[in-house]
Structures are given as structure tokens and as C-alpha cells.
Write a protein that holds these residues in place. Sequence first.
Motif, PDB file in Angstrom:
ATOM      1  N   TYR A   1      54.884 -18.317  75.923  1.00 40.67           N
ATOM      2  CA  TYR A   1      54.627 -19.661  76.436  1.00 40.67           C
ATOM      3  C   TYR A   1      54.764 -20.719  75.339  1.00 40.67           C
TER       4      TYR A   1
ATOM      5  N   PHE B   1      51.599 -12.970  75.372  1.00 35.57           N
ATOM      6  CA  PHE B   1      50.877 -14.150  75.889  1.00 35.57           C
ATOM      7  C   PHE B   1      49.398 -14.003  75.541  1.00 35.57           C
TER       8      PHE B   1
ATOM      9  N   ALA C   1      46.176 -17.768  79.671  1.00 33.71           N
ATOM     10  CA  ALA C   1      46.905 -17.451  80.907  1.00 33.71           C
ATOM     11  C   ALA C   1      45.995 -17.570  82.131  1.00 33.71           C
TER      12      ALA C   1
ATOM     13  N   THR D   1      50.557 -21.593  80.426  1.00 39.61           N
ATOM     14  CA  THR D   1      51.855 -21.395  81.091  1.00 39.61           C
ATOM     15  C   THR D   1      52.576 -22.737  81.267  1.00 39.61           C
ATOM     16  N   GLU D   2      53.885 -22.646  81.490  1.00 38.91           N
ATOM     17  CA  GLU D   2      54.716 -23.850  81.564  1.00 38.91           C
ATOM     18  C   GLU D   2      54.252 -24.807  82.670  1.00 38.91           C
TER      19      GLU D   2
END
Length: 300
Positions: free
Chosen positions: A150, A169, A174, A200-201
Motif C-alpha cells: 500500500y 501489508f 488494513a 489501502t488505496e
Amino acid sequence: MDIREEIVRLKNKKRAIILAHNYQRDEIQEIADYTGDSLGLSKKAASIQDKELIVFCGVYFMAETAKILSPDKKVIIPDRGAGCPMADMITAQQVREFRNKYPGSVVVCYVNSTAEVKAESDMCCTSANAVQVVLSLPADKTILFVPDRYLGDFVRKKTSRNIVCWKGFCPTHARVTRDMVLAARKKHPNAVVLVHPECTEDVVDAADEAMSTGQMIAYVKKSGRTEFIIGTEKGILYQLKKENPRKDFYLVGKDVICPNMKKIDLQKLLVSLQEEQDEVVVAPAIMERARKAISAMLLL
Ligand code: SF4
């Protein structure tokens, strides 16, 4: 004698310095001589002159980094079991295999990694300087970014460089979801949303800004705004509240807690100082190579 007084007495007697990450328990941050993010702690560890013992309150890879940067000092960690699941998501052998798949590539390794993985890498980065590190590399190079997918995605977006990410990650970050960000915004419509790039994106896209914990502390201090939704580990709230007593902070979700960052408490810190344990040891050959990757970052 109060446990805090005894820790301070021993610390002074043993010419020790206590370093703590921004995610540590409040009472650990309170008693530490210096608190910071990985970049700040690395710089501090590299500059320590007048102390003989470094007590590192954080997770193991951070204590290893302190040892690599201060090889002449004894470095101890109050809980040897405070690991980082993300750091354990790649081994040195896997870095070698990854590199072999992309001949001529450059390996950039997030500081959240073991000393062995750092030793296999060309350059380290932290979340505070990852963009700067990548931009310092030749534009035509393929960059292998380990272990955080990420943070790697975040840097790719910011730099448009050819970055191939390892699939690691952070399990704590997350846990933050886009829905959590949207719900928090609804509840606190005047708040600025700050998240960590280990998220996360879609979480980063839903936030106003993504930055390291050290950068968050600086951002909030400078900002004229008074409400902030914080999308990173809960421990950061200690410094934010301490430095900004008139501002309000809302953790994006109540479960954003890293269990490893909470393993060290005052009792363990006291025992660690009393017994000077557990000592952090890095093999000389690994230390040498890992230091090159970290120093390349610190020279920027
Ligand atoms: S917060 Fe995430 S990256 Fe940091 S130590 Fe915990 S698991 Fe590792």
C-alpha cells in the motif's frame, strides 16, 4: 519508590536514553526522552553521542535499526516478542528471488523490515520520505518496493515511477476501511481526515491527506483547523492531544490498535533497565550492508 521514579533513577545511573515510537502506550511515551516516527527515531539513534545504553520502546525492527545506526551502543528492547507482522512478510531469500526476476532493478525497502531484508536492499525509506527516496533514483529504473504494497502504491501514484510492489501489508492499517472514513466524516463534518499511507488505496483516496505520524504531528500543529479524524494507530493520539490541547481528535475506528506496539509497559521497561535485557544483536556482515541502505536514505 514509584515505578516511574525508579525507571528515571536507573536510566540516569546507567547513562541510558529511552526512545519510543509514536504508537507506544501513553505512559511509555510520557517517560521517554524522545518520541517519533521511524525516520525521526532513525535520525535520533544515529546522532546519540553521550549515552551508553539505548532502551528502545517500539517493535523489533526499529530496535535493530537503532543498533545498526549506533553500533557502539548497547541497545535493549523491553519485549523481544514485539514484532511486526508486515516486516515478517518477506525474507532475505525472497528479496533475492524478486530481484532476479527484474534484472537491473533497484530494491527500495520500507524501514518496516528485518535487518536481513535491509541488507539485500539498495535503499531504505520510511513513510515520511518514501516519495523523496523514489524520486532520487534514476527515472528509467524499475523499482522493487518491499514489503508494503500500500505504501508502494501510494508512492507510485505520487511519482509515476515504474514500481513493482511486494504483497506485504500492515494488518492494523488494513483494518481501516473507506466506510469507516465516510462514517467518521458524516459524524464530524468539520474535521480534516488524516490517514497513514499504510492504509489501502481507497482509504487514502477518501482522506484529505496521507502522511507519516511525524508529519501528522507537524501538520496538526500548523493547521488553523480544530478537528481531525485520525486514520492510524491509536497511540498517536497521545502526542497530538499533548501538543494541541485545544484541538479535537477522533480515531477513525476504535480497533486501530497494533497489539505489538502495546506489548511494552512500565513494568517491562523497568525490568529491562534493571537487567539490561533483551539485547538487540545484529550479525556484523548484515549490519554493514543494512547500514548502507539506511545511510543512503539518511543522506538525502
Ligand atoms: S502498526 Fe503495522 S507496520 Fe507498525 S508495527 Fe504494527 S503491524 Fe507493523
